[in-house]
Enzyme design. Structure first.
Site, mmCIF file in Angstrom:
data_model
loop_
_atom_site.group_PDB
_atom_site.id
_atom_site.type_symbol
_atom_site.label_atom_id
_atom_site.label_comp_id
_atom_site.label_asym_id
_atom_site.label_seq_id
_atom_site.Cartn_x
_atom_site.Cartn_y
_atom_site.Cartn_z
ATOM 1 N N HIS A 20 8.610 3.536 2.258
ATOM 2 C CA HIS A 20 7.485 2.600 2.109
ATOM 3 C C HIS A 20 7.769 1.605 0.986
ATOM 4 C CE1 HIS A 20 2.806 2.115 2.085
ATOM 5 N NE2 HIS A 20 3.439 0.970 2.108
ATOM 6 N N LEU A 80 9.791 -5.366 0.502
ATOM 7 C CA LEU A 80 10.814 -6.257 -0.073
ATOM 8 C C LEU A 80 10.404 -7.720 0.069
ATOM 9 C CD1 LEU A 80 14.159 -4.516 1.017
ATOM 10 C CD2 LEU A 80 12.999 -4.413 -1.204
ATOM 11 N N ASN A 124 4.557 -6.800 6.570
ATOM 12 C CA ASN A 124 3.431 -7.693 6.223
ATOM 13 C C ASN A 124 3.953 -8.850 5.383
ATOM 14 O OD1 ASN A 124 3.964 -5.804 4.189
ATOM 15 N ND2 ASN A 124 1.927 -6.047 3.295
ATOM 16 N N HIS A 136 -1.645 2.924 7.660
ATOM 17 C CA HIS A 136 -2.491 2.629 6.491
ATOM 18 C C HIS A 136 -3.921 2.954 6.924
ATOM 19 C CE1 HIS A 136 -3.852 -0.148 3.057
ATOM 20 N NE2 HIS A 136 -4.965 0.195 3.679
ATOM 21 N N ASP A 153 5.443 2.886 -1.992
ATOM 22 C CA ASP A 153 4.585 1.724 -1.730
ATOM 23 C C ASP A 153 4.839 0.643 -2.780
ATOM 24 O OD1 ASP A 153 2.781 -0.054 -0.673
ATOM 25 O OD2 ASP A 153 0.992 1.047 -1.289
#
Lengths: 310, 434
Positions: free
Chosen positions: B66, B69, B100, B185, B313
């Protein structure tokens, strides 16, 4: 943070609040005698109102001008300090203009505090998001103290949209610090039970129980957006359950007085006969607001406590 | 050139090794593992690099399933170069970057483009998770099979959870046919509203809108039920609440193909950090830092195995963005470079897990959850290796982070354990110690 800054009342000791109220009372008396001294002559204060406000802005302008300081209103529309600029840039810009203090009103909680950490000059919070409105809390405390001669031991019911109210937070901090018992009341969607752990106050959903034994009843403005966001069904229903009427004011103590931070929705959170009636302190609140802001500006810009005229 | 990592404590849960072992690397792969391989060294000099690992712990390279980048399109937040430098500095040799981005990675061409650029710019192995729905808008399915063929390893709408349960169900059914897991999520957008911090007294006192714990637990309950219904592999991202842990526990007990992760920041911090740092958006993360009871439930969930693995994350943002007013600043904490020491402090120093068990949650389990290679140092395996000096004490200085994201509630924290060197395919990508 400059020691003259005032970003919130949370955690402020009773002594500091009392001193500010004492000074406000002294300025009020001088103002009424017509013997105000321009102790801040030659100083300048930027009023950065990133969110529109008429009463608070005018009150600060008046306070500054009564003490001889120059108030420069920036923000709102048509200035370079607009949404999108970083706080650091805003802080640098304000400081570079050479003003002696900044009064800030902002829609986002915490901005005055962040600004105060970023500049060397005093920052005065004129209302930030749903966080605090310290000069309003002080003026409410001053109004209660002037009316009763004390704050300690009084029961104060604050009725309305506490969740979104910076006024309710600051007023609660101020009154509780001075020894009042604060009761927060309103629809459960707008007065969550967890407020009792967040603020020095009791939470009571039932208006009758909240008002019983109250020396002071304060109604908060109900924003129209709350209906759209499903916090409550209608103004009508709010009025039926939590509106302050003359009859309901009887649930409080016989001498109980009424406060409202304004602007008022007459016929929603309060009826006109209460708002304009003999028990209402609404006009005094506005006048006390100017006095409190004089005291706060004096604390921010004066040459230390020793220079305060008595 | 051959490499000998000598004298360290090898902790390799996949092979069960935990003790003094040398590791010999040739042609990018582990050639031998034995208590003493000094005899293999050529008599004079020779072309063998020797890493003296005495006093250090040698582990398979960590795997982060998770990572953001920010590629493509958000170079002001992070780049392949800076993000994978941060990964290498944290002991990670594989990361899964999330879609995303701008544009959203929702086509095979974008998956290929990111992988191609990673081959040129990245210091560690980069995998790509593709979007679950087109544009992450929660309406139409993204081309999952085509993205899988292009190399995507999983699918996710992380950051913009699929609100429509019908769409999510069909996405799971389709992903199952493609054979890749969905990374979830879990958040109910209606319950979260405009919230920015954990709902409760701290939020109320600061005047910041709250995100209730139930926003996560309710969504987890929905999504694990859909996983059970469809038989699709569901990996629940960043658990933060006791209710979510309980929902995952029940789903696993009922046999649903579910895995779950927790971040180091949710293991180490609570909403008390928000109270301490007030309007400093270093604490602004989604899901938010929760209550102590939630933190304890996460620790217990990890201990008992309900939570399979630790993932960062890592969600970098530029300093300008994080300096906005708290309600306007973006969610996200820079996590790669502090992940292992933070988890080590809470879990190993805290007496919850053995060191070997902690390493397993950073290597074997992430590989298993997403079906990735690696996480093991047996003869013939790629030489992806991390070396930690667990005695090294250091203070987290955000300005010294390799990531462009400088914001973490761990700033100023004294941590124990630092990555001394990282090797990917036998090549050193981090560390300058001989």
């Amino acid at each position: 943070m400059h020691p003259g800054s005032l970003v919130g009342l949370a955690g402020l000791p009773a002594g500091a609040i009392e001193r500010l109220l004492d000074r406000a009372e002294a300025w009020l008396a001088a103002w009424e005698r017509g013997s105000l001294a321009p102790v801040l002559f030659g100083r300048s204060v930027a009023l950065w109102f990133a969110e529109p406000s008429t009463r608070t802005r005018v009150s600060f302008e008046q306070a500054a001008s009564l003490l001889g300081a120059r108030a420069i209103v920036i923000g709102e529309r048509g200035t370079s300090l607009e949404k999108g600029e970083t706080l650091a840039d805003t802080a640098a810009t304000l400081q570079a203009t050479g003003v002696d203090a900044v009064v800030v009103r902002h829609a986002a909680s915490g901005v005055p505090e962040q600004l105060a950490h970023a500049v060397r000059i005093p920052v005065l919070n004129a209302g930030d998001g749903t966080h605090e409105h310290p000069t309003q809390g002080l003026l409410d405390a001053l109004t209660v103290r002037c009316a009763f001669g004390r704050v300690a031991g009084l029961r104060v019911a604050i009725v309305g949209d506490v969740l979104h109210s910076r006024v309710a937070r600051s007023t609660t901090w101020a009154l509780a610090a001075l020894g009042a018992h604060v009761v927060l009341c309103g629809p459960p969607t707008l007065v969550p039970a967890a407020l009792a752990q967040a603020l020095p106050a009791e939470v009571e959903q039932d208006l009758h129980r909240a008002l019983q034994g109250a020396d002071v009843v304060m109604a908060l403005r109900l924003q129209k957006e709350r209906m759209a966001a499903a916090y409550l069904p209608s103004e009508e229903e709010y009025r039926a359950l939590w509106g302050i009427t003359a009859e309901r004011l009887q649930w409080a103590r016989p001498h109980a007085l009424f406060l409202h931070p304004g602007p008022s929705n007459r016929g929603v959170e309060v009826e006109s006969d209460v708002h304009d009636g003999p028990r209402s302190l609404v006009r005094q609140q506005v006048r006390h607001g100017v006095a409190v802001r004089m005291a706060v500006l004096e604390r921010a810009l004066g040459e230390g406590a020793a220079a305060w005229p008595s | 050139m051959a490499l000998l990592i000598r004298g360290g404590r090898l902790v390799d849960p996949a092979t069960g090794r935990d003790g003094r072992f040398d590791v010999w690397v040739e042609d990018g792969r582990v050639a031998a593992v034995a208590p003493d391989l000094a005899a293999r060294l050529p008599a004079e000099g020779g072309s063998v690099e020797v890493f003296e690992a005495a006093g250090c712990v040698v582990t398979p390279g960590l795997i982060d399933v998770h990572t953001h980048l920010r590629v493509p399109g958000q170079a002001h937040k992070e780049t392949l170069a800076t993000g994978t430098a941060a990964a290498a500095a944290g002991g990670f040799t594989q990361v899964v970057t999330f879609p995303n981005t701008r544009p959203v990675i929702d086509s095979p061409w974008l998956v290929e483009a990111v992988l191609a650029r990673a081959r040129e710019e990245a210091r560690v192995r980069v995998h790509v998770a593709g979007a679950l729905t087109r544009g992450q808008e929660g309406r139409e399915l993204a081309p999952l099979a085509a993205m899988a063929r292009a190399g995507a390893v999983a699918f996710t709408d992380d950051g913009r959870p699929v609100a429509d349960a019908g769409v999510f169900r069909r996405a799971l059914e389709y992903a199952r046919a493609v054979g890749l897991p969905v990374l979830d999520h879990a958040e109910d957008p209606g319950l979260s509203g405009a919230g920015v911090v954990h709902e409760g007294p701290v939020a109320l006192a600061l005047g910041l809108p709250g995100i209730p714990a139930l926003s996560e637990a309710a969504a987890v309950a929905r999504d694990v039920a859909l996983s059970a219904l469809t038989g699709a592999r569901l990996h629940v991202l960043h658990l933060s609440t006791a209710g979510a842990v309980e929902a995952v526990r029940r789903a696993k007990e009922a046999g649903a193909p579910v895995t779950a992760e927790v971040t180091p920041h949710h293991l180490a911090f609570t909403v008390a950090e928000v109270e301490r740092l007030r309007y400093d958006a270093s604490t602004k993360v989604n899901p938010p830092l929760r209550d102590e009871a939630d933190r304890q439930a996460l620790i217990e969930g990890l201990r008992s195995g309900v939570i399979d693995l630790i993932a960062t994350d890592h969600a970098p943002h530029s300093p300008d963005e994080k300096s906005l007013p708290y309600v306007d600043a973006p969610f996200g904490i820079s996590g790669l470079e502090t992940a292992f020491p933070l988890a080590y402090a809470v879990l190993v120093q805290g007496g919850v897990l053995t060191l070997a068990e902690l390493v397993r949650r950073f290597t074997v389990e992430p590989a298993r959850a997403l079906g990735l290679p690696g996480g093991r140092l047996a003869e013939g395996d790629p030489a992806d290796i991390a070396i930690f000096d667990l005695d090294a004490e250091w203070v987290v200085d955000p300005s010294a982070l390799r990531s462009k994201g400088k914001h973490t509630p761990a700033a100023g924290r004294r941590l124990r354990g630092r990555c001394a060197a990282t090797f990917v395919g036998g090549r050193r990508v981090w560390g300058d110690r001989p």
